[in-house]
Design a protein around this motif. Structure first.
Motif, PDB file in Angstrom:
ATOM      1  N   VAL A   1      64.644  97.710 -30.953  1.00 15.23           N
ATOM      2  CA  VAL A   1      65.758  97.821 -31.899  1.00 15.23           C
ATOM      3  C   VAL A   1      65.293  97.326 -33.361  1.00 15.23           C
ATOM      4  O   VAL A   1      65.623  97.718 -34.362  1.00 15.23           O
ATOM      5  N   GLY A   2      64.468  96.018 -33.067  1.00 18.91           N
ATOM      6  CA  GLY A   2      64.026  95.382 -34.499  1.00 18.91           C
ATOM      7  C   GLY A   2      63.361  96.358 -35.316  1.00 18.91           C
ATOM      8  O   GLY A   2      63.624  96.494 -36.375  1.00 18.91           O
ATOM      9  N   PHE A   3      62.395  96.965 -34.661  1.00 15.38           N
ATOM     10  CA  PHE A   3      61.487  98.002 -35.226  1.00 15.38           C
ATOM     11  C   PHE A   3      62.177  99.068 -35.950  1.00 15.38           C
ATOM     12  O   PHE A   3      62.024  99.449 -37.053  1.00 15.38           O
ATOM     13  N   ALA A   4      63.372  99.634 -35.503  1.00 17.06           N
ATOM     14  CA  ALA A   4      64.101 100.785 -35.809  1.00 17.06           C
ATOM     15  C   ALA A   4      64.788 100.509 -36.836  1.00 17.06           C
ATOM     16  O   ALA A   4      64.665 100.996 -38.247  1.00 17.06           O
ATOM     17  N   LEU A   5      65.170  99.070 -37.010  1.00 20.40           N
ATOM     18  CA  LEU A   5      66.040  98.454 -38.331  1.00 20.40           C
ATOM     19  C   LEU A   5      64.814  98.470 -39.619  1.00 20.40           C
ATOM     20  O   LEU A   5      65.220  98.778 -40.452  1.00 20.40           O
ATOM     21  N   MET A   6      63.763  98.028 -39.289  1.00 17.07           N
ATOM     22  CA  MET A   6      62.783  97.691 -40.198  1.00 17.07           C
ATOM     23  C   MET A   6      62.205  99.169 -40.736  1.00 17.07           C
ATOM     24  O   MET A   6      62.093  99.074 -42.263  1.00 17.07           O
ATOM     25  N   ALA A   7      62.111 100.073 -39.915  1.00 14.49           N
ATOM     26  CA  ALA A   7      61.496 101.297 -40.531  1.00 14.49           C
ATOM     27  C   ALA A   7      62.618 101.922 -41.215  1.00 14.49           C
ATOM     28  O   ALA A   7      62.031 102.645 -42.369  1.00 14.49           O
ATOM     29  N   ARG A   8      63.864 101.863 -41.166  1.00 20.06           N
ATOM     30  CA  ARG A   8      64.875 102.206 -42.038  1.00 20.06           C
ATOM     31  C   ARG A   8      64.882 101.680 -43.434  1.00 20.06           C
ATOM     32  O   ARG A   8      65.205 102.614 -44.472  1.00 20.06           O
ATOM     33  N   ARG A   9      64.301 100.629 -43.423  1.00 19.52           N
ATOM     34  CA  ARG A   9      64.205  99.918 -44.583  1.00 19.52           C
ATOM     35  C   ARG A   9      62.757 100.118 -45.541  1.00 19.52           C
ATOM     36  O   ARG A   9      62.793  99.352 -46.645  1.00 19.52           O
ATOM     37  N   THR A  10      61.991 100.847 -44.969  1.00 21.94           N
ATOM     38  CA  THR A  10      60.680 100.676 -45.519  1.00 21.94           C
ATOM     39  C   THR A  10      60.401 102.028 -45.971  1.00 21.94           C
ATOM     40  O   THR A  10      60.562 102.965 -45.524  1.00 21.94           O
ATOM     41  N   GLN A  11      59.805 102.075 -47.243  1.00 23.74           N
ATOM     42  CA  GLN A  11      59.262 103.442 -47.866  1.00 23.74           C
ATOM     43  C   GLN A  11      57.983 103.793 -47.080  1.00 23.74           C
ATOM     44  O   GLN A  11      57.031 102.898 -47.358  1.00 23.74           O
ATOM     45  N   LEU A  12      57.960 104.486 -46.148  1.00 20.95           N
ATOM     46  CA  LEU A  12      56.739 104.829 -45.367  1.00 20.95           C
ATOM     47  C   LEU A  12      55.516 105.840 -46.093  1.00 20.95           C
ATOM     48  O   LEU A  12      56.052 106.221 -46.779  1.00 20.95           O
ATOM     49  N   PRO A  13      54.456 105.386 -45.747  1.00 26.83           N
ATOM     50  CA  PRO A  13      53.289 106.307 -46.303  1.00 26.83           C
ATOM     51  C   PRO A  13      53.248 107.732 -45.868  1.00 26.83           C
ATOM     52  O   PRO A  13      53.922 108.111 -45.006  1.00 26.83           O
ATOM     53  N   GLU A  14      52.903 108.650 -46.807  1.00 28.07           N
ATOM     54  CA  GLU A  14      52.973 109.983 -46.622  1.00 28.07           C
ATOM     55  C   GLU A  14      51.484 110.549 -46.302  1.00 28.07           C
ATOM     56  O   GLU A  14      51.314 111.862 -46.377  1.00 28.07           O
ATOM     57  N   ALA A  15      50.665 109.549 -46.117  1.00 29.30           N
ATOM     58  CA  ALA A  15      49.130 110.252 -45.672  1.00 29.30           C
ATOM     59  C   ALA A  15      49.172 111.047 -44.630  1.00 29.30           C
ATOM     60  O   ALA A  15      48.110 111.891 -44.612  1.00 29.30           O
ATOM     61  N   GLY A  16      50.081 110.964 -43.749  1.00 27.36           N
ATOM     62  CA  GLY A  16      49.969 111.832 -42.504  1.00 27.36           C
ATOM     63  C   GLY A  16      50.516 113.241 -42.635  1.00 27.36           C
ATOM     64  O   GLY A  16      50.527 113.967 -41.889  1.00 27.36           O
ATOM     65  N   THR A  17      51.195 113.381 -43.507  1.00 24.35           N
ATOM     66  CA  THR A  17      51.921 114.921 -43.764  1.00 24.35           C
ATOM     67  C   THR A  17      51.013 115.972 -43.836  1.00 24.35           C
ATOM     68  O   THR A  17      51.321 117.207 -43.474  1.00 24.35           O
ATOM     69  N   ASP A  18      49.799 115.902 -44.106  1.00 26.90           N
ATOM     70  CA  ASP A  18      48.897 117.079 -44.154  1.00 26.90           C
ATOM     71  C   ASP A  18      48.189 117.351 -42.996  1.00 26.90           C
ATOM     72  O   ASP A  18      47.452 118.363 -42.696  1.00 26.90           O
ATOM     73  N   ASP A  19      48.110 116.201 -41.898  1.00 27.55           N
ATOM     74  CA  ASP A  19      47.657 116.579 -40.656  1.00 27.55           C
ATOM     75  C   ASP A  19      48.660 117.406 -39.760  1.00 27.55           C
ATOM     76  O   ASP A  19      49.505 116.878 -38.953  1.00 27.55           O
ATOM     77  N   ARG A  20      48.338 118.549 -39.892  1.00 28.06           N
ATOM     78  CA  ARG A  20      49.091 119.641 -39.370  1.00 28.06           C
ATOM     79  C   ARG A  20      48.582 120.518 -38.190  1.00 28.06           C
ATOM     80  O   ARG A  20      49.060 121.275 -37.520  1.00 28.06           O
ATOM     81  N   ASP A  21      47.134 120.329 -38.069  1.00 29.83           N
ATOM     82  CA  ASP A  21      46.493 121.152 -36.933  1.00 29.83           C
ATOM     83  C   ASP A  21      45.498 120.409 -36.229  1.00 29.83           C
ATOM     84  O   ASP A  21      44.510 120.206 -36.614  1.00 29.83           O
ATOM     85  N   LEU A  22      45.849 120.108 -34.986  1.00 28.70           N
ATOM     86  CA  LEU A  22      44.875 119.226 -34.147  1.00 28.70           C
ATOM     87  C   LEU A  22      43.529 119.836 -34.038  1.00 28.70           C
ATOM     88  O   LEU A  22      42.612 119.157 -33.933  1.00 28.70           O
ATOM     89  N   LEU A  23      43.609 121.207 -33.557  1.00 26.99           N
ATOM     90  CA  LEU A  23      42.173 121.728 -32.960  1.00 26.99           C
ATOM     91  C   LEU A  23      41.084 121.892 -34.303  1.00 26.99           C
ATOM     92  O   LEU A  23      40.333 121.558 -34.105  1.00 26.99           O
TER      93      LEU A  23
END
Length: 390
Positions: A173-195
């Motif tokens: 619950v504490g983690f979920a509240l902190m995640a909502r308040r944090t601007q998260l990094p976008e570095a992983g948005t291009d990681d779309r092909d595991l193989l």
């Protein structure tokens, strides 16, 4: 500041998920007494916790190509809470095994989602951030025996799992509240092909798997039966659990120090040196010297083996590009966990077959030395990757 607070909540969760993986080691004797079962059965129970930690890693890597990292982290906390409640209510060994497997699933999925997130929260201090995160994880391992001792004093083995379940729910619950308040990094948005990530980075993935699966297999067999081995060396149950606590406590500074060091020295020689030190410690633990020797070697071994994990994570996560990071790391992590997870079961089967702990552990040490020699030759020949492909 919000990223640091989110990082703090991740450290709380990693404390719990690692505690859930290692808590079965000090519970080997109490579970045997409660269910009147064999070393092989309890070894299989411990193995199932680590097998559960291995199986979801590659699927989680694929999931991360579709779902944000923090969603997966939160889900693992809920699974951990539910699994803890289930195992606390277990009345048979198979039910304990199911609960252990579910707790392992929570931990495996957590590390695949959280470790890349940590490296992306602090991209200029990857080793240091992973070291601190790993140190929080290791504190969970260090206090496992103490928590079990307290649980056995105030209740029974079930008390441990009641406490883990409640703490996991509150921390999620504490983690979920902190995640909502944090601007998260976008570095992983291009990681779309595991193989594609694995095809491109298979060399460094394979190198990581070889080093960690071999050392992890041995470590699984050593620490999960360290309590039983120490009793054969004349230690009482309480003293054995106390030393097991010390072994994990020795790993707490190892994460921070080696994480810091991994940002500053050549990573492959560091990894090979740590592997050599661990093989020596495993062999030295079996030598027929007195109590002081056993205690000293066990503590040094705890420091050395736990130095390997932040160094390896820095080797991978510090060099993998954004578009491959989580996917390649998931395949590495899932593969090496599957290979190392059977270490406890192997030792249980061998001891039940009549082989002594010293013979088993010396054989393990020799096997590690052979693998180390092969890695050194490969490195000197320029065939061992020093980092990921750009």
């Amino acid at each position: 500041m919000t990223r640091r607070r989110l990082f703090g909540s991740l450290c709380t969760l990693v404390f719990l998920v690692n505690l859930a993986r290692v808590v079965f080691a000090p519970l080997v004797e109490p579970l045997q007494a409660a269910f009147t079962t064999t070393n092989a059965t309890i070894g299989l129970t411990v193995t199932l916790a680590w097998l559960g930690s291995a199986l979801p890693r590659i699927p989680t890597g694929y999931l991360l190509t579709r779902v944000p990292r923090h969603y997966v982290v939160g889900a693992t906390g809920l699974v951990l809470a539910a699994a803890s409640a289930f195992i606390a209510a277990a009345d048979t060994v198979p039910e304990v095994m199911v609960g252990a497997f579910l707790m392992g699933i929570a931990s495996g999925a957590y590390f695949i989602a959280a470790n890349p997130l940590v490296s992306e929260l602090f991209p200029r201090r990857v080793g240091t951030a992973l070291g601190v995160h790993g140190m929080a994880s290791q504190i969970g391992a260090a206090v496992a025996s103490l928590l079990v001792s307290v649980a056995l004093f105030v209740g029974d083995w079930r008390t441990t799992f009641h406490a883990i379940g409640l703490a996991a729910l509150l921390s999620t619950v504490g983690f979920a509240l902190m995640a909502r308040r944090t601007q998260l990094p976008e570095a992983g948005t291009d990681d779309r092909d595991l193989l594609a990530a694995v095809r491109h980075q298979w060399r460094i993935v394979l190198a990581g798997v070889v080093v960690i699966s071999a050392s992890g297999f041995v470590w699984q067999g050593v620490f999960n039966f360290l309590d039983s081995y120490l009793r054969t060396r004349g230690f009482s149950g309480g003293d054995a659990r106390l030393l097991l606590t010390g072994v994990f406590a020795a790993g707490v500074p190892a994460f921070a120090v080696t994480g810091w060091l991994a940002d500053r020295v050549r990573i492959v020689p560091l990894l090979l040196s740590i592997l050599a030190g661990f093989a020596l410690c495993v062999f030295a633990l079996t030598l027929p010297f007195g109590t002081v020797w056993v205690v000293a070697v066990a503590l040094v071994m705890g420091y050395v083996i736990h130095s390997l994990f932040p160094a390896m994570d820095t080797y991978l996560l510090g060099s993998l590009p954004d578009r491959h990071r989580a996917s390649a790391y998931a395949v590495y992590s899932g593969t090496m966990m599957l290979l190392q997870a059977t270490g406890s079961w192997a030792v249980g089967l061998l001891t039940d077959a009549g082989f002594s702990f010293p013979l088993i552990y010396r054989s393990f040490a020799v096997g590690l030395a052979v693998i180390l020699l092969a890695l050194v030759v490969t490195y000197r020949a320029g065939r061992l990757p020093t980092g990921a492909r750009a």
